[in-house]
Motif scaffolding. Structure first.
Motif, PDB file in Angstrom:
ATOM      1  N   GLU A  91      33.229 -51.604  22.979  1.00  0.00           N
ATOM      2  CA  GLU A  91      33.450 -51.842  21.564  1.00  0.00           C
ATOM      3  C   GLU A  91      34.458 -50.867  20.989  1.00  0.00           C
ATOM      4  OE1 GLU A  91      29.695 -51.679  19.639  1.00  0.00           O
ATOM      5  OE2 GLU A  91      28.850 -53.291  20.834  1.00  0.00           O
ATOM      6  N   LEU A  92      34.508 -49.661  21.508  1.00  0.00           N
ATOM      7  CA  LEU A  92      35.400 -48.641  20.975  1.00  0.00           C
ATOM      8  C   LEU A  92      36.865 -49.031  21.101  1.00  0.00           C
ATOM      9  CD1 LEU A  92      35.701 -45.851  19.692  1.00  0.00           C
ATOM     10  CD2 LEU A  92      35.711 -44.889  21.983  1.00  0.00           C
ATOM     11  N   PRO A  93      37.351 -49.501  22.260  1.00  0.00           N
ATOM     12  CA  PRO A  93      38.752 -49.908  22.321  1.00  0.00           C
ATOM     13  C   PRO A  93      39.064 -51.084  21.401  1.00  0.00           C
ATOM     14  CG  PRO A  93      37.922 -49.537  24.536  1.00  0.00           C
ATOM     15  CD  PRO A  93      36.761 -49.452  23.603  1.00  0.00           C
ATOM     16  N   GLU A  94      38.113 -52.022  21.267  1.00  0.00           N
ATOM     17  CA  GLU A  94      38.353 -53.138  20.364  1.00  0.00           C
ATOM     18  C   GLU A  94      38.492 -52.645  18.936  1.00  0.00           C
ATOM     19  OE1 GLU A  94      35.207 -55.930  20.883  1.00  0.00           O
ATOM     20  OE2 GLU A  94      35.662 -56.250  22.998  1.00  0.00           O
ATOM     21  N   ARG A  95      37.642 -51.716  18.544  1.00  0.00           N
ATOM     22  CA  ARG A  95      37.699 -51.168  17.194  1.00  0.00           C
ATOM     23  C   ARG A  95      38.970 -50.353  17.013  1.00  0.00           C
ATOM     24  NH1 ARG A  95      35.181 -46.287  14.434  1.00  0.00           N
ATOM     25  NH2 ARG A  95      35.436 -46.812  12.269  1.00  0.00           N
ATOM     26  N   ALA A  96      39.365 -49.622  18.046  1.00  0.00           N
ATOM     27  CA  ALA A  96      40.567 -48.803  17.958  1.00  0.00           C
ATOM     28  C   ALA A  96      41.817 -49.658  17.821  1.00  0.00           C
ATOM     29  CB  ALA A  96      40.675 -47.905  19.185  1.00  0.00           C
ATOM     30  N   GLU A  97      41.820 -50.823  18.520  1.00  0.00           N
ATOM     31  CA  GLU A  97      42.979 -51.702  18.423  1.00  0.00           C
ATOM     32  C   GLU A  97      43.080 -52.343  17.048  1.00  0.00           C
ATOM     33  OE1 GLU A  97      42.631 -54.485  21.608  1.00  0.00           O
ATOM     34  OE2 GLU A  97      42.855 -52.943  23.139  1.00  0.00           O
ATOM     35  N   LEU A 108      36.064 -41.732  11.623  1.00  0.00           N
ATOM     36  CA  LEU A 108      36.719 -42.215  12.836  1.00  0.00           C
ATOM     37  C   LEU A 108      36.395 -41.339  14.036  1.00  0.00           C
ATOM     38  CD1 LEU A 108      40.262 -42.949  11.439  1.00  0.00           C
ATOM     39  CD2 LEU A 108      38.447 -44.566  11.868  1.00  0.00           C
ATOM     40  N   PRO A 109      36.080 -41.932  15.179  1.00  0.00           N
ATOM     41  CA  PRO A 109      35.905 -41.135  16.397  1.00  0.00           C
ATOM     42  C   PRO A 109      37.265 -40.632  16.872  1.00  0.00           C
ATOM     43  CG  PRO A 109      35.629 -43.470  16.881  1.00  0.00           C
ATOM     44  CD  PRO A 109      35.778 -43.345  15.398  1.00  0.00           C
ATOM     45  N   SER A 110      37.252 -39.507  17.566  1.00  0.00           N
ATOM     46  CA  SER A 110      38.514 -38.902  17.996  1.00  0.00           C
ATOM     47  C   SER A 110      39.289 -39.791  18.958  1.00  0.00           C
ATOM     48  CB  SER A 110      38.253 -37.537  18.632  1.00  0.00           C
ATOM     49  OG  SER A 110      37.429 -37.685  19.765  1.00  0.00           O
ATOM     50  N   GLU A 111      38.588 -40.608  19.745  1.00  0.00           N
ATOM     51  CA  GLU A 111      39.287 -41.502  20.671  1.00  0.00           C
ATOM     52  C   GLU A 111      40.106 -42.542  19.908  1.00  0.00           C
ATOM     53  OE1 GLU A 111      35.800 -41.241  20.888  1.00  0.00           O
ATOM     54  OE2 GLU A 111      35.824 -39.694  22.426  1.00  0.00           O
ATOM     55  N   ALA A 112      39.551 -43.065  18.822  1.00  0.00           N
ATOM     56  CA  ALA A 112      40.272 -44.053  18.016  1.00  0.00           C
ATOM     57  C   ALA A 112      41.481 -43.418  17.339  1.00  0.00           C
ATOM     58  CB  ALA A 112      39.341 -44.657  16.971  1.00  0.00           C
ATOM     59  N   VAL A 113      41.328 -42.181  16.914  1.00  0.00           N
ATOM     60  CA  VAL A 113      42.446 -41.480  16.275  1.00  0.00           C
ATOM     61  C   VAL A 113      43.567 -41.258  17.280  1.00  0.00           C
ATOM     62  CG1 VAL A 113      43.149 -39.312  15.194  1.00  0.00           C
ATOM     63  CG2 VAL A 113      41.005 -40.387  14.525  1.00  0.00           C
ATOM     64  N   LEU A 150      47.374 -42.991  16.708  1.00  0.00           N
ATOM     65  CA  LEU A 150      47.840 -41.819  15.989  1.00  0.00           C
ATOM     66  C   LEU A 150      48.897 -42.158  14.949  1.00  0.00           C
ATOM     67  CD1 LEU A 150      47.464 -38.810  15.781  1.00  0.00           C
ATOM     68  CD2 LEU A 150      49.254 -38.499  17.467  1.00  0.00           C
ATOM     69  N   ASP A 151      49.785 -43.088  15.255  1.00  0.00           N
ATOM     70  CA  ASP A 151      50.825 -43.459  14.288  1.00  0.00           C
ATOM     71  C   ASP A 151      50.225 -44.048  13.021  1.00  0.00           C
ATOM     72  OD1 ASP A 151      52.817 -42.597  15.993  1.00  0.00           O
ATOM     73  OD2 ASP A 151      53.092 -44.577  16.910  1.00  0.00           O
ATOM     74  N   ASN A 152      49.237 -44.924  13.178  1.00  0.00           N
ATOM     75  CA  ASN A 152      48.585 -45.519  12.002  1.00  0.00           C
ATOM     76  C   ASN A 152      47.845 -44.465  11.192  1.00  0.00           C
ATOM     77  OD1 ASN A 152      49.477 -47.970  12.880  1.00  0.00           O
ATOM     78  ND2 ASN A 152      47.519 -48.602  13.751  1.00  0.00           N
ATOM     79  N   VAL A 153      47.166 -43.563  11.872  1.00  0.00           N
ATOM     80  CA  VAL A 153      46.413 -42.514  11.192  1.00  0.00           C
ATOM     81  C   VAL A 153      47.362 -41.590  10.437  1.00  0.00           C
ATOM     82  CG1 VAL A 153      44.931 -40.512  11.535  1.00  0.00           C
ATOM     83  CG2 VAL A 153      44.468 -42.608  12.772  1.00  0.00           C
ATOM     84  N   LEU A 154      48.455 -41.179  11.076  1.00  0.00           N
ATOM     85  CA  LEU A 154      49.413 -40.288  10.424  1.00  0.00           C
ATOM     86  C   LEU A 154      50.051 -40.957   9.207  1.00  0.00           C
ATOM     87  CD1 LEU A 154      51.134 -38.570  13.465  1.00  0.00           C
ATOM     88  CD2 LEU A 154      49.461 -37.599  11.897  1.00  0.00           C
ATOM     89  N   GLU A 155      50.360 -42.222   9.329  1.00  0.00           N
ATOM     90  CA  GLU A 155      50.947 -42.952   8.197  1.00  0.00           C
ATOM     91  C   GLU A 155      49.959 -43.046   7.040  1.00  0.00           C
ATOM     92  OE1 GLU A 155      53.905 -44.451   6.095  1.00  0.00           O
ATOM     93  OE2 GLU A 155      54.135 -43.796   8.174  1.00  0.00           O
ATOM     94  N   ALA A 156      48.682 -43.287   7.344  1.00  0.00           N
ATOM     95  CA  ALA A 156      47.663 -43.373   6.297  1.00  0.00           C
ATOM     96  C   ALA A 156      47.451 -42.023   5.620  1.00  0.00           C
ATOM     97  CB  ALA A 156      46.350 -43.869   6.889  1.00  0.00           C
ATOM     98  N   VAL A 157      47.422 -40.963   6.399  1.00  0.00           N
ATOM     99  CA  VAL A 157      47.246 -39.619   5.832  1.00  0.00           C
ATOM    100  C   VAL A 157      48.449 -39.264   4.972  1.00  0.00           C
ATOM    101  CG1 VAL A 157      47.131 -37.172   6.430  1.00  0.00           C
ATOM    102  CG2 VAL A 157      45.690 -38.807   7.619  1.00  0.00           C
TER     103      VAL A 157
END
Length: 154
Positions: free
Chosen positions: A8-14, A35-40, A44-51
């Motif tokens: 489930e984690l990779p599906e959620r991360a995608e 967010l779990p660190s694996e998803a981040v 990373l690009d999506n997270v950095l853009e959101a931050v």
């Protein structure tokens, strides 16, 4: 069961969609907490853009004004506000300003102390400049140091 949760984690991360709405998210840390660190790491690009989007928005509640070009950082709460909410009295730091001004009025620094502090700042800046000049003027050590030492001894 552990394998199903790892699938489930990779599906959620995608399918990671981050909420950057200024009405609901006021700080960049609120995006990263759930967010779990694996998803981040995977997105990373999506997270950095959101931050970045959240950090460039006024920290005042319900204000969506961008602060990347024009904004001010509060010296008391260390948050970034647009010019409309930049005054400490407007965004809620009025009491802190009041305490600081009262302290400065009731216990002013003597002129001699103020002058000494200014002189100390000037001396520090001159020292930093001198150290930078000396650092730039240094030559790199030669790579063959062992052969040059033998020649100097004989």
């Amino acid at each position: 069961m552990a394998s199903s949760s790892s699938n489930e984690l990779p599906e959620r991360a995608e399918q990671l969609k981050l909420d950057t709405n200024p009405k609901t998210v006021t700080k960049a840390t609120e995006i990263l907490k759930p967010l779990p660190s694996e998803a981040v790491e995977k997105n990373l690009d999506n997270v950095l853009e959101a931050v970045k989007t959240v950090d460039q928005t006024c920290d005042f509640k319900r204000c969506k004004q961008k602060t990347n070009m024009m904004g001010s950082d509060c010296g008391f709460c260390k948050q970034r506000y647009c010019f409309k909410h930049g005054l400490p009295e407007i965004h809620g730091c009025g009491e802190a300003v009041k305490r600081q001004e009262r302290e400065e009025f009731m216990h002013p620094l003597p002129a001699k102390t103020v002058q000494a502090q200014e002189d100390l700042k000037k001396a520090h800046s001159r020292l930093d400049q001198k150290l930078k000049q000396m650092n730039l003027g240094r030559k790199a050590k030669p790579t063959g140091t062992s052969s040059s030492k033998k020649k100097g001894k004989s």
